[in-house]
Design an enzyme around this catalytic site. Structure first.
Site, mmCIF file in Angstrom:
data_model
loop_
_atom_site.group_PDB
_atom_site.id
_atom_site.type_symbol
_atom_site.label_atom_id
_atom_site.label_comp_id
_atom_site.label_asym_id
_atom_site.label_seq_id
_atom_site.Cartn_x
_atom_site.Cartn_y
_atom_site.Cartn_z
ATOM 1 N N ALA A 65 -13.833 -15.204 -24.196
ATOM 2 C CA ALA A 65 -14.996 -14.990 -23.343
ATOM 3 C C ALA A 65 -14.705 -13.797 -22.431
ATOM 4 O O ALA A 65 -13.544 -13.518 -22.124
ATOM 5 C CB ALA A 65 -15.259 -16.240 -22.529
ATOM 6 N N GLY A 108 -12.247 -18.042 -26.492
ATOM 7 C CA GLY A 108 -13.529 -18.160 -27.187
ATOM 8 C C GLY A 108 -13.501 -17.557 -28.590
ATOM 9 O O GLY A 108 -14.235 -17.999 -29.472
ATOM 10 N N GLU A 111 -12.203 -20.139 -30.727
ATOM 11 C CA GLU A 111 -13.204 -21.214 -30.799
ATOM 12 C C GLU A 111 -14.378 -20.833 -31.706
ATOM 13 O O GLU A 111 -14.924 -21.680 -32.414
ATOM 14 C CB GLU A 111 -13.675 -21.542 -29.382
ATOM 15 C CG GLU A 111 -12.552 -22.180 -28.567
ATOM 16 C CD GLU A 111 -12.833 -22.185 -27.072
ATOM 17 O OE1 GLU A 111 -12.988 -21.097 -26.482
ATOM 18 O OE2 GLU A 111 -12.926 -23.273 -26.488
ATOM 19 N N GLU A 131 -6.547 -19.923 -22.012
ATOM 20 C CA GLU A 131 -7.347 -20.151 -20.797
ATOM 21 C C GLU A 131 -6.506 -20.687 -19.642
ATOM 22 O O GLU A 131 -6.777 -20.417 -18.475
ATOM 23 C CB GLU A 131 -8.489 -21.138 -21.089
ATOM 24 C CG GLU A 131 -9.599 -20.584 -21.968
ATOM 25 C CD GLU A 131 -9.347 -20.721 -23.458
ATOM 26 O OE1 GLU A 131 -8.201 -21.031 -23.870
ATOM 27 O OE2 GLU A 131 -10.298 -20.512 -24.226
HETATM 28 N N1 CAA Z 1 -12.531 -10.291 -21.263
HETATM 29 C C1 CAA Z 1 -12.814 -9.077 -20.748
HETATM 30 N N2 CAA Z 1 -12.098 -7.968 -21.043
HETATM 31 C C2 CAA Z 1 -11.082 -8.091 -21.910
HETATM 32 C C3 CAA Z 1 -10.741 -9.319 -22.494
HETATM 33 C C4 CAA Z 1 -11.520 -10.460 -22.138
HETATM 34 N N3 CAA Z 1 -11.313 -11.667 -22.677
HETATM 35 N N4 CAA Z 1 -9.666 -9.138 -23.312
HETATM 36 C C5 CAA Z 1 -9.364 -7.836 -23.253
HETATM 37 N N5 CAA Z 1 -10.214 -7.188 -22.394
HETATM 38 C C6 CAA Z 1 -10.221 -5.785 -22.019
HETATM 39 C C7 CAA Z 1 -9.084 -5.439 -21.098
HETATM 40 O O1 CAA Z 1 -9.431 -5.770 -19.755
HETATM 41 C C8 CAA Z 1 -8.961 -3.950 -21.315
HETATM 42 O O2 CAA Z 1 -9.992 -3.302 -20.614
HETATM 43 P P1 CAA Z 1 -9.673 -1.961 -19.742
HETATM 44 O O3 CAA Z 1 -9.268 -0.941 -20.783
HETATM 45 O O4 CAA Z 1 -10.976 -1.667 -19.088
HETATM 46 O O5 CAA Z 1 -8.560 -2.312 -18.815
HETATM 47 C C9 CAA Z 1 -9.256 -3.802 -22.813
HETATM 48 O O6 CAA Z 1 -9.960 -4.986 -23.190
HETATM 49 C C10 CAA Z 1 -7.995 -3.709 -23.663
HETATM 50 O O7 CAA Z 1 -7.194 -4.831 -23.357
HETATM 51 P P2 CAA Z 1 -5.625 -4.719 -22.969
HETATM 52 O O8 CAA Z 1 -5.367 -3.420 -22.293
HETATM 53 O O9 CAA Z 1 -5.246 -5.960 -22.240
HETATM 54 O O10 CAA Z 1 -4.995 -4.679 -24.436
HETATM 55 P P3 CAA Z 1 -3.567 -5.219 -24.908
HETATM 56 O O11 CAA Z 1 -3.411 -4.769 -26.308
HETATM 57 O O12 CAA Z 1 -2.513 -4.893 -23.927
HETATM 58 O O13 CAA Z 1 -3.724 -6.848 -24.883
HETATM 59 C C11 CAA Z 1 -4.825 -8.947 -25.307
HETATM 60 C C12 CAA Z 1 -4.650 -7.484 -25.729
HETATM 61 C C13 CAA Z 1 -3.535 -9.734 -25.551
HETATM 62 C C14 CAA Z 1 -5.963 -9.525 -26.142
HETATM 63 C C15 CAA Z 1 -5.165 -9.012 -23.793
HETATM 64 O O14 CAA Z 1 -6.256 -8.137 -23.549
HETATM 65 C C16 CAA Z 1 -5.565 -10.376 -23.292
HETATM 66 O O15 CAA Z 1 -4.705 -11.189 -23.032
HETATM 67 N N6 CAA Z 1 -6.879 -10.626 -23.149
HETATM 68 C C17 CAA Z 1 -7.386 -11.851 -22.586
HETATM 69 C C18 CAA Z 1 -7.250 -13.024 -23.519
HETATM 70 C C19 CAA Z 1 -7.745 -14.292 -22.867
HETATM 71 O O16 CAA Z 1 -7.254 -14.738 -21.865
HETATM 72 N N7 CAA Z 1 -8.791 -14.910 -23.470
HETATM 73 C C20 CAA Z 1 -9.384 -16.111 -22.992
HETATM 74 C C21 CAA Z 1 -10.637 -15.795 -22.215
HETATM 75 S S1 CAA Z 1 -11.320 -17.197 -21.393
HETATM 76 C C22 CAA Z 1 -12.193 -18.018 -22.594
HETATM 77 O O17 CAA Z 1 -12.294 -17.586 -23.726
HETATM 78 C C23 CAA Z 1 -12.849 -19.285 -22.107
HETATM 79 C C24 CAA Z 1 -13.507 -20.091 -23.167
HETATM 80 O O18 CAA Z 1 -12.914 -20.884 -23.871
HETATM 81 C C25 CAA Z 1 -14.938 -20.018 -23.333
#
Ligand code: CAA
Length: 257
Positions: A65, A108, A111, A131
């Site tokens: 998400a 998500g 999911e 999460e």
């Molecule tokens: N939401 C918003 N932006 C996101 C994102 C997310 N879930 N995942 C990545 N991005 C964005 C980053 O903020 C970054 O943006 P900027 O360039 O503006 O800074 C861009 O995508 C590239 O990401 P990274 O620089 O972090 O890339 P990376 O290769 O170093 O890492 C990754 C990749 C491991 C996927 C890392 O981005 C990450 O951990 N993302 C979040 C994953 C996460 O926590 N997901 C769960 C979300 S909550 C959820 O999903 C709730 C639910 O069940 C409904």
């Protein structure tokens, strides 16, 4: 229909939905959820479509998400808007769906893959429910569908530690049906979807419904449901055609009725 966060195409009898927010690793925004559900509704109503493939990019199926969009919400907003409930439109979609997953399928993203009927994954795919690292828990079925799919031990491990699982582990524990080289991923998913889409649509839809029933009801009820559905398919022209074609040693020509 103009979509901003996804690309929607058709390949013969297969619908293809590609998540298209490359700058945020295909983070699932509310707009994207609505667009996906809208595209699926159109495919549901289109008799020419027999199956749908959902995919992302080589780097990310979807990294969860959209955290930046959710960040400022309070409890009342999340509750009263029933945040993420609309994704059930994918869970309840009646034609077969294939998730073609490359790169990250996190939160998500994992999911959404779990809401699909078959997960075909590239050799670089990674799955997880991180999460907990954000101070929340999965909110689109991660604790429920993942537990039913891969069991309690792995689900607890992923949801409580937030660790990522590589594609081999995901296949071993039953989340992934097949692993393919990243370069073949979408073509393999489309080939599989095309094969399904060319069987009898009533039989395909009822096979899907019957398998899903296994996760909802006791075994005796599930078996009775399956048997009645099996019986009912003898009312279709496609049953006559399928069995006649077998006996005559030719390919069946299904008419989806
Ligand atoms: N939401 C918003 N932006 C996101 C994102 C997310 N879930 N995942 C990545 N991005 C964005 C980053 O903020 C970054 O943006 P900027 O360039 O503006 O800074 C861009 O995508 C590239 O990401 P990274 O620089 O972090 O890339 P990376 O290769 O170093 O890492 C990754 C990749 C491991 C996927 C890392 O981005 C990450 O951990 N993302 C979040 C994953 C996460 O926590 N997901 C769960 C979300 S909550 C959820 O999903 C709730 C639910 O069940 C409904």
């Amino acid at each position: 229909m103009n979509y901003e966060t996804i690309k929607v195409e058709t390949r013969g009898r297969v619908g293809l939905v590609t998540f298209n927010r490359p700058k945020s690793m295909n983070a699932l925004s509310i707009q994207m959820m609505r667009e996906v559900v809208q595209a699926l509704q159109a495919f549901q109503n289109d008799a020419r479509i027999g199956a749908v493939v959902l995919t992302g990019s080589e780097k990310a199926f979807a990294a969860g998400a959209d955290i930046k969009e959710m960040q400022g919400l309070d409890f009342a907003e999340a509750l009263t808007t029933d945040l993420w409930a609309e994704w059930e439109g994918l869970g309840e979609f009646r034609k077969p769906t294939i998730a073609a997953v490359a790169g990250y399928a996190l939160g998500g993203g994992c999911e959404v893959a779990l809401m699909c009927d078959i997960v075909i994954a590239a050799d670089n795919a990674k799955f997880g429910q991180p999460e907990i690292t954000l101070g929340v828990i999965p909110g689109m079925g991660g604790t429920q569908r993942l537990a039913r799919s891969i069991g309690k031990a792995k689900t607890m491990d992923l949801c409580l530690t937030g660790r990522l699982m590589d594609v081999q582990e995901a296949e071993r524990c039953g989340l992934v049906a097949r692993i393919v080289p990243a370069t073949d991923l979408v073509e393999e998913a489309l080939r599989t979807a095309d094969k399904i889409a060319n069987f009898s649509l009533p039989a395909v839809m009822l096979a899907k419904e019957s398998v899903n029933r296994a996760f909802e009801v006791p075994l005796s009820e599930g078996l009775r449901f399956e048997r009645r559905v099996f019986h009912s398919l003898f009312a279709t022209e496609d049953q006559s055609e399928g069995m006649e074609a077998f006996v005559q040693k030719r390919s069946p020509q299904f008419k989806n009725r």
